[in-house]
Design an enzyme around this catalytic site. Structure first.
Site, short mmCIF file in Angstrom:
data_model
loop_
_atom_site.label_atom_id
_atom_site.label_comp_id
_atom_site.label_asym_id
_atom_site.label_seq_id
_atom_site.Cartn_x
_atom_site.Cartn_y
_atom_site.Cartn_z
N TYR A 16 0.86 -1.10 0.01
CA TYR A 16 -0.13 0.14 0.01
C TYR A 16 0.76 1.25 -0.01
O TYR A 16 0.62 2.24 0.58
CB TYR A 16 -0.82 0.00 1.03
CG TYR A 16 -1.63 -1.37 1.49
CD1 TYR A 16 -2.73 -1.59 0.67
CD2 TYR A 16 -1.69 -1.86 2.53
CE1 TYR A 16 -3.46 -2.62 0.66
CE2 TYR A 16 -2.56 -3.15 2.64
CZ TYR A 16 -3.34 -3.17 1.93
OH TYR A 16 -4.50 -4.38 1.89
N TYR A 59 -14.17 -4.68 3.24
CA TYR A 59 -13.01 -5.21 2.83
C TYR A 59 -12.87 -6.56 3.09
O TYR A 59 -13.07 -7.05 4.33
CB TYR A 59 -12.04 -4.20 3.60
CG TYR A 59 -10.61 -4.71 3.20
CD1 TYR A 59 -9.69 -4.41 2.15
CD2 TYR A 59 -9.91 -5.69 3.96
CE1 TYR A 59 -8.67 -4.73 1.95
CE2 TYR A 59 -8.70 -6.23 3.57
CZ TYR A 59 -8.00 -5.79 2.75
OH TYR A 59 -6.68 -6.15 2.06
N ASP A 114 -17.45 -12.94 7.52
CA ASP A 114 -15.86 -12.60 7.25
C ASP A 114 -15.40 -12.19 8.76
O ASP A 114 -15.29 -11.13 8.86
CB ASP A 114 -15.34 -11.85 6.16
CG ASP A 114 -13.87 -11.65 6.01
OD1 ASP A 114 -13.19 -11.86 7.11
OD2 ASP A 114 -13.31 -10.93 4.92
N LYS A 125 -5.94 -13.73 10.83
CA LYS A 125 -5.19 -12.87 11.54
C LYS A 125 -4.93 -13.52 12.97
O LYS A 125 -3.85 -14.42 13.17
CB LYS A 125 -6.12 -11.61 11.79
CG LYS A 125 -6.00 -10.91 10.33
CD LYS A 125 -6.55 -9.48 10.81
CE LYS A 125 -6.67 -8.67 9.30
NZ LYS A 125 -5.35 -7.98 8.97
C1 LIG Z 1 -12.20 -8.61 7.23
C2 LIG Z 1 -10.99 -9.10 6.25
N1 LIG Z 1 -11.07 -10.03 5.61
C3 LIG Z 1 -10.06 -10.72 4.92
C4 LIG Z 1 -8.57 -9.92 4.85
C5 LIG Z 1 -7.61 -10.23 4.23
O1 LIG Z 1 -6.62 -11.02 5.11
P1 LIG Z 1 -5.33 -11.40 4.71
O2 LIG Z 1 -4.27 -10.08 4.85
O3 LIG Z 1 -4.63 -12.26 5.81
O4 LIG Z 1 -5.17 -11.85 3.43
C6 LIG Z 1 -8.64 -8.81 6.06
C7 LIG Z 1 -7.36 -8.07 6.17
O5 LIG Z 1 -7.12 -7.13 6.94
C8 LIG Z 1 -9.68 -8.55 6.53
O6 LIG Z 1 -9.89 -7.42 7.19
#
Ligand SMILES: Cc1ncc(COP(=O)(O)O)c(C=O)c1O
Length: 398
Positions: free
Chosen positions: A6, A133, A223, A250
């Protein structure tokens, strides 16, 4: 050279060089910084945790990784058993992958194939939220809705099979009335949309979403890559409203190593499990079920339960609410607090410029984005350390 995330590499600010990390602290050669963002929200126990270290080291002496294609092993078996027992409803079927984005891809693929396996090829649409996101891989970008991250998608034109709606019950009803028969899934970051601006919305929206998904036969996907493991003050938002597919990443591995899991309920799993080989889920990341990742996850969950992390998160929320109660300043649009997340939405991105260096000079590592200055600290943070972060955030506006 490293190509950083980024970031415009041409004029990138030199990143801080970290030489050691322990507890809530990051160390440069000559500075000690509280990590207010837990390495993108993952390091919930802080760094260099002796018990997680020991668990991983003893697994290394057995083996670090063997593939799950045709092989299996105890750390992956134990983790899937633990998640099955721990997660609500029949969320029992764990598909491991290497990152949150990939786990989102897997969930979206599962939802599509679930209907294809039943011979229903009308359901090719996805419902998602504005400001969502879900990661940076292509389908995850499309399910997401943030031009600040994914403006590149414009080059491909809008994907007409992905609909974005605001978090309003009215909009939800309208979307299901119009597209309900063609949707395979509704994917949301439940309660808290993180990278889209730490936006909080109500449980009533999720309850209604569950009802409408049931009514129209649509799969509900949570998610919880960011919200899972306590960030909203709930262990998982899935404990309040149960989705058909849950995505975790995470904090799953406590920030030790990249890993994620897409957990399906029995209904979804049964949609794949039959005598037809073409009904199998055709996905298989090389490092899925990595033994070190699974070992870290198991130890992390053990600590989360044993040391009552939900009480720790509640305390973070109380302190944050109390300290932010009367806070207002020029440049501040709104302050939001939920669980272990504190966000100051500024009037514009301009207001956040320079904050990272200011925080650094005051012993805090922060990474504001767009117009948001926020903290998502490790849950082991002490009251004094948390107050220091909040104080730095507030003093920026003085
Ligand atoms: C809600 C959500 N889903 C998916 C992701 C993507 O995860 P990764 O960075 O491990 O690919 C993120 C990353 O910030 C996220 O906040």
């Amino acid at each position: 050279m490293i190509w950083y995330p980024y970031t415009q590499m041409k004029n990138m600010k030199t990143p801080y060089q970290i030489v050691k990390a322990e507890g809530v602290y990051l160390y440069t050669k000559d500075k000690k910084l509280i990590d207010s963002v837990s390495s993108w929200w993952s390091a919930i126990h802080g760094y260099n945790h002796p018990e997680i270290n020991d668990a991983i080291i003893s697994q290394i002496h057995r083996f670090s990784h063997v593939m799950l294609g045709g092989l299996t092993h105890e750390p992956a078996q134990r983790l899937s058993a633990k998640l099955s027992e721990w997660l609500p409803g029949s969320l029992d079927y764990c598909f491991f992958s290497d990152s949150g984005s990939v786990a989102v891809e897997v969930a979206l693929k599962m939802a599509l194939q679930y209907f294809i396996n039943r011979g229903d090829s009308r359901r090719i649409m996805t419902l998602a939220l504005e400001h969502a996101y879900h990661g940076d891989t292509f389908r995850a970008m499309e399910a997401g809705d943030d031009e600040d991250y994914h403006f590149i998608l414009k080059a491909c034109g809008k994907n007409e099979n992905i609909i974005h709606i605001p978090t309003s019950i009215n909009a939800l009803g309208k979307a299901f009335a119009e597209y309900g028969e063609r949707l395979n899934c509704f994917i949301v970051e439940p309660l808290l949309q993180c990278a889209g601006g730490m936006r909080i919305y109500g449980v009533d929206f999720l309850t209604r979403a569950r009802e409408l998904c049931d009514k129209y036969g649509v799969l509900l996907i949570f998610d919880e890559v960011a919200t899972g493991f306590g960030r909203t003050g709930n262990r998982f938002v899935a404990d309040i409203v149960t989705p058909d597919i849950l995505i975790l990443g995470k904090a799953l591995t406590a920030g030790y190593t990249g890993h994620a899991v897409t957990v399906a309920n029995e209904k979804v799993f049964k949609g794949f499990c039959d005598d037809d080989p073409s009904h199998a889920l055709m996905h298989g990341p090389t490092f899925m079920g990595n033994a070190l990742a699974c070992t870290a996850a198991l130890k992390s969950i053990e600590l989360f339960e044993r040391d009552d992390y939900l009480a720790k998160i509640k305390r973070i929320e109380e302190i944050a609410r109390e300290s932010m109660r009367n806070f207002s300043a020029r440049g501040v649009k709104e302050v939001r607090v939920i669980g272990g997340c504190i966000c100051i939405e500024c009037e514009s991105a301009e207001v956040t410029r320079g904050f990272q260096d200011f925080a650094f000079d005051n012993g805090v590592f922060s990474r504001p984005f767009l117009k948001y200055i926020y903290a998502m600290p490790p849950y082991i943070i002490t009251e004094g350390e948390l107050l220091k972060i909040i104080n730095v955030m507030q003093r920026w506006f003085a």
